[in-house]
Design an enzyme around this catalytic site. Sequence first.
Site, PDB file in Angstrom:
ATOM      1  N   UNK A  73       0.849  -1.195   0.000  1.00  0.00           N
ATOM      2  CA  UNK A  73       0.000   0.000   0.000  1.00  0.00           C
ATOM      3  C   UNK A  73       0.885   1.246   0.000  1.00  0.00           C
ATOM      4  N   GLY A  74       0.385   2.329  -0.536  1.00  0.00           N
ATOM      5  CA  GLY A  74       1.123   3.587  -0.498  1.00  0.00           C
ATOM      6  C   GLY A  74       1.339   4.099   0.921  1.00  0.00           C
TER       7      GLY A  74
END
EC number: 1.11.1.12
Length: 197
Positions: A73-74
Amino acid sequence: MSLGRLCRLLKPALLCGALAAPGLAGTMCASRDDWRCAGSMHEFSAKDIDGHMVNLDKYRGFVCIVTNVASQUGKTEVNYTQLVDLHARYAECGLRILAFPCNQFGKQEPGSNEEIKEFAAGYNVKFDMFSKICVNGDDAHPLWKWMKIQPKGKGILGNAIKWNFTKFLIDKNGCVVKRYGPMEEPQVIEKDLPHYF
């Protein structure tokens, strides 16, 4: 009278041990499947990252952060880094962190439990990692179903978990005291911790 109905009637009195002796609510509502009946997080169990069943009663007397995590995930870097930092600074004060990998959001946690454990080791994670679960839908882990319906666990625009790294602050009695959205970094929880230690 059914057990579920009895628990719903008694829940206001039993909720988080307000009037009950320790462990009474767990005795009344011991069924893992009847998650609505639970009075605290301590009535649940979950498999750790190695597949061993853990009774969450072991967290009785500790302040806990419960979060869903993802490796791709970012927000992975900032969340893992800050969670590791919070744990390092507050574990001796009684903070415990429970991380639940979840692949429901953008398929950003595709690995096996072993791969996830190895990934977390790269951040020097010392807090408790659990096996991959679902946090939404019929297959959601009962703990997560329960946390989302608690008065202080409800979300904005519905109770569903919106993305990776949604965090719940749990007090020493196993009650949800606050929910933090996925865009809120773990460091924002720090200001709330002293109220619960």
